[in-house]
Design an enzyme around this catalytic site. Structure first.
Site, mmCIF file in Angstrom:
data_model
loop_
_atom_site.group_PDB
_atom_site.id
_atom_site.type_symbol
_atom_site.label_atom_id
_atom_site.label_comp_id
_atom_site.label_asym_id
_atom_site.label_seq_id
_atom_site.Cartn_x
_atom_site.Cartn_y
_atom_site.Cartn_z
ATOM 1 N N CYS A 1 0.828 -1.214 0.000
ATOM 2 C CA CYS A 1 0.000 0.000 0.000
ATOM 3 C C CYS A 1 0.859 1.260 0.000
ATOM 4 O O CYS A 1 0.362 2.350 -0.310
ATOM 5 C CB CYS A 1 -0.916 0.011 1.222
ATOM 6 S SG CYS A 1 -2.111 -1.344 1.244
ATOM 7 N N GLY B 1 -2.313 -13.760 -3.503
ATOM 8 C CA GLY B 1 -2.633 -12.373 -3.834
ATOM 9 C C GLY B 1 -3.330 -12.250 -5.170
ATOM 10 O O GLY B 1 -3.984 -13.169 -5.660
ATOM 11 N N GLY C 1 -6.608 -2.360 -11.946
ATOM 12 C CA GLY C 1 -7.119 -3.225 -10.889
ATOM 13 C C GLY C 1 -6.306 -4.495 -10.794
ATOM 14 O O GLY C 1 -5.268 -4.650 -11.450
ATOM 15 N N ILE D 1 -6.509 -27.587 2.859
ATOM 16 C CA ILE D 1 -5.964 -26.415 2.170
ATOM 17 C C ILE D 1 -6.838 -25.196 2.471
ATOM 18 O O ILE D 1 -8.063 -25.231 2.290
ATOM 19 C CB ILE D 1 -5.874 -26.640 0.648
ATOM 20 C CG1 ILE D 1 -5.028 -27.866 0.331
ATOM 21 C CG2 ILE D 1 -5.300 -25.406 -0.038
ATOM 22 C CD1 ILE D 1 -4.931 -28.194 -1.151
ATOM 23 N N ALA E 1 -7.200 -20.768 2.073
ATOM 24 C CA ALA E 1 -6.812 -19.673 1.179
ATOM 25 C C ALA E 1 -7.245 -18.353 1.795
ATOM 26 O O ALA E 1 -8.305 -18.269 2.436
ATOM 27 C CB ALA E 1 -7.434 -19.845 -0.204
ATOM 28 N N VAL E 2 -6.423 -17.324 1.610
ATOM 29 C CA VAL E 2 -6.691 -16.016 2.200
ATOM 30 C C VAL E 2 -6.281 -14.909 1.233
ATOM 31 O O VAL E 2 -5.539 -15.138 0.274
ATOM 32 C CB VAL E 2 -5.925 -15.830 3.533
ATOM 33 C CG1 VAL E 2 -6.325 -16.885 4.549
ATOM 34 C CG2 VAL E 2 -4.407 -15.869 3.309
ATOM 35 N N VAL F 1 -10.503 3.714 2.441
ATOM 36 C CA VAL F 1 -10.205 5.145 2.471
ATOM 37 C C VAL F 1 -9.095 5.441 1.473
ATOM 38 O O VAL F 1 -8.225 4.604 1.230
ATOM 39 C CB VAL F 1 -9.789 5.592 3.893
ATOM 40 C CG1 VAL F 1 -8.502 4.907 4.336
ATOM 41 C CG2 VAL F 1 -9.647 7.104 3.989
#
Length: 596
Positions: free
Chosen positions: A78, A149, A281, A315, A317-318, A368
């Site tokens: 970020c 990601g 994006g 398994i 996932a995140v 934000v």
């Protein structure tokens, strides 16, 4: 007596037996303790790194390994636009934790520049490849956590791979942009895409002295937000000299003979630049999941349950690659934000170790962005998303100072609140302004998480001192407006619900402006409105006989319109206040604003 040959044979056999014993002993000592959990994590950064750290704090015995395809296991992506803009001076400031820190603090093995190329779900193994040496290895797991990601989108357009066209996803990406600017002495840039990264890149490139153009295919920047909320952002971008091109998608890219780039749009325009940033994006990185036969969701992300388990119970996932439940609407969605990714990583660690909380309750997309002194923030559902789902809602607009007006430096916040007309439950809020915006959105975000209503906002007890807020905080005030609507005490409409041409031409309706005449001369008025200033409204109403007409009342920001509406109603007139007053008119009808 034994012959020499026999002695040698006995000694050789003894050595071999000893070697076999030693080999067995060594193998046994190196074998994995079956009581220890073997957890392999694919990808670090936010979700994977958070999972590893939490897992170690809960289980000192677990064997934890992180495989990171890039050269940095955990970094603040970020912060990349601000690193490009030299706001963040040192690359080291972006490194949240390196491999050495993970090892020393958490006893976690980190394999950087290592890609997991395949998963054998039956054998519970993964095959990895070192991207520097090409060496391949196989690792066993009890639990596998996918945190790959998302990939920055590079559209398949002509010239999209030309030198000087960049995406912004990793530290090497940011370094490449900085090097290009320095080496080419870049003066101009085109940023494609008006989302979070696009706006932050525009701000930081301007900060570095580049002249910027922003090209966005949709008619507004920040597409998740409602258009009237971002209108002040459009105004601020233009005010600082950014060339804003909305509603015009990119058709392709060309290199000029002089070494510059041309960004060609679907309308036939061409924008020249020394560099181009693609901030269109991110797309969920699901290649490994697909190859492994894991289920994907309808939005293209990895399908997971409340415990972040995939279709394979071993398994998880995140992060940006998964689909999650929208906390407000209940639909499946993609929310590529750092906060949810970190919480998901912690939850996986909790599930693996049998701790609570063991369920991810969903995300409401609290977000934000700041640019050129403005802050834009939101939580929960937007009007666009509620309409798309056919969900019933009401909305109110409020334009209010961030703190007491008598204390120097007060700045106005523009607030839009969405709520359920049946019970007043808060569905979403968006706000924009220079000071105090994110603070109010955070309060409402917590209210949404707790199933709060507009009546809860009305009664919320918040910090007050004149330099921080008001005795009736903006959160209280927007709750009061909505609560009055719920109680039937404040008939309300909005500009986008009115056909102004029909309204002013209909003999049965009257558009009333209750501001003072001097204000109308200074800031303008809505064509066709009659002026009945609040300061003399009582006297005028005492003489007004047309009670068979409907009166649409507005002021500058809504408060005087409400006071006037109450006077109309209590004298037997049919009246409704137009939410947000003339300021909301300017934001909701920018094309009319241009004609004033």
């Amino acid at each position: 007596m034994l012959s020499l040959g026999r002695c040698v044979a006995i000694q050789t056999a003894t050595v071999k037996r000893a070697a076999r014993v030693l080999t067995v002993a060594c193998t046994s000592s190196m074998a994995t303790d079956p009581a220890k959990k073997r957890v392999l994590i694919v990808g670090g950064v936010a979700g994977g790194a958070s999972c590893a750290a939490r897992l170690r704090r809960l289980d000192e015995q677990a064997e934890i390994t992180i495989f990171e395809r890039g050269p940095y296991v955990s970094f603040a992506n970020c912060g990349l636009p601000y690193f490009v803009g030299d706001v963040i001076k040192e690359q080291s400031s972006l490194l949240v934790a390196n491999a050495a820190k993970f090892n020393k603090w958490f006893d976690v093995v980190v394999k950087e520049s290592t890609e997991v190329v395949s998963v054998d779900r039956v054998a519970k193994t993964v095959k990895t490849k070192n991207l520097n040496s090409g060496e391949e290895d196989v690792y066993s797991y009890d639990y596998l956590v996918l945190s790959p990601g998302g990939n920055a989108i590079r559209p398949p357009l002509p010239g999209a791979d030309l030198p000087g066209i960049f995406t912004v996803k990793t530290i090497p990406d940011a370094n490449a942009i900085k090097s290009w600017i320095n080496e080419k002495d870049a003066k101009t840039a085109v940023v494609v895409g008006g989302g979070f990264i696009g706006l932050e890149m525009v701000e930081n490139l301007v900060h570095r002295g580049l002249k910027c153009s922003l090209v966005e295919m949709l008619p507004q920047v920040m597409p998740p937000y409602d258009p009237e909320v971002v209108e002040p952002v459009h105004e601020r971008l233009r005010a600082v000299g950014v060339d804003l091109h909305l509603g015009d998608g990119v058709a392709g890219f060309e290199a000029t003979p002089g070494g510059a780039l041309l960004v060609k749009t679907q309308s036939g325009k061409a924008h020249g630049a020394d560099l181009v940033v693609l901030a269109i994006g991110v797309r969920p990185e699901t290649i490994l999941a697909r190859q492994s036969g894991l289920e994907l969701g309808s939005r293209g992300g990895i399908r997971v349950d409340e415990q972040m388990r995939t279709s394979d119970p071993a398994i998880f996932a995140v992060g940006d690659a998964v689909e999650v439940k929208d906390f407000v609407t209940g639909e499946q969605t993609l929310i590529p934000l750092a906060g949810p990714a970190n919480r998901q990583g912690r939850i996986v660690a909790n599930v693996i170790t049998g701790n609570e909380p063991g369920r991810f309750r969903g995300s409401q997309g609290t977000s934000v962005v700041g640019l050129f002194g403005l802050t834009l923030a939101a939580t929960g559902a937007s009007e666009k998303s509620l309409k798309r789902l056919g969900r019933d809602f009401r909305k109110v607009y409020l334009h209010i100072n961030n703190h007491a007006g008598y204390y120097p430096g007060a700045k106005q916040i523009d607030i839009k609140l969405l709520f359920d007309p049946k019970d007043g439950r808060v569905l979403g809020m968006q706000a924009v302004g220079e000071e105090g915006v994110e603070k109010r959105v955070d309060v409402v975000a917590m209210a949404i998480q707790k199933g709060g209503t507009v009546f809860d906002l009305e009664e919320a007890e918040l910090c007050y001192a004149p330099q921080y807020g008001s005795a009736k905080d903006p959160v209280n005030m927007v709750g009061m407006v909505a609560a009055n609507v719920m109680r039937g005490q404040h008939p309300l409409t909005s500009w986008d619900e009115l056909n102004l041409q029909e309204l002013v031409s209909d003999p049965g309706t009257v558009l009333v402006d209750v501001r003072e005449p001097s204000e109308l001369e200074k800031v303008g008025k809505v064509e066709g409105a009659i002026n009945m200033p609040l300061s003399s409204l009582r006297q005028q109403l005492s003489k007004l006989q047309d009670k068979d007409k409907k009166y649409y009342v507005y002021c500058q920001v809504g408060l005087r319109g409400y006071v006037a509406t109450r006077q109309f109603l209590q004298r037997g007139f049919d009246a409704v206040n137009v939410s947000g007053g003339f300021k909301s008119f300017l934001q909701q009808m920018p094309e009319r604003h241009a004609k004033l």
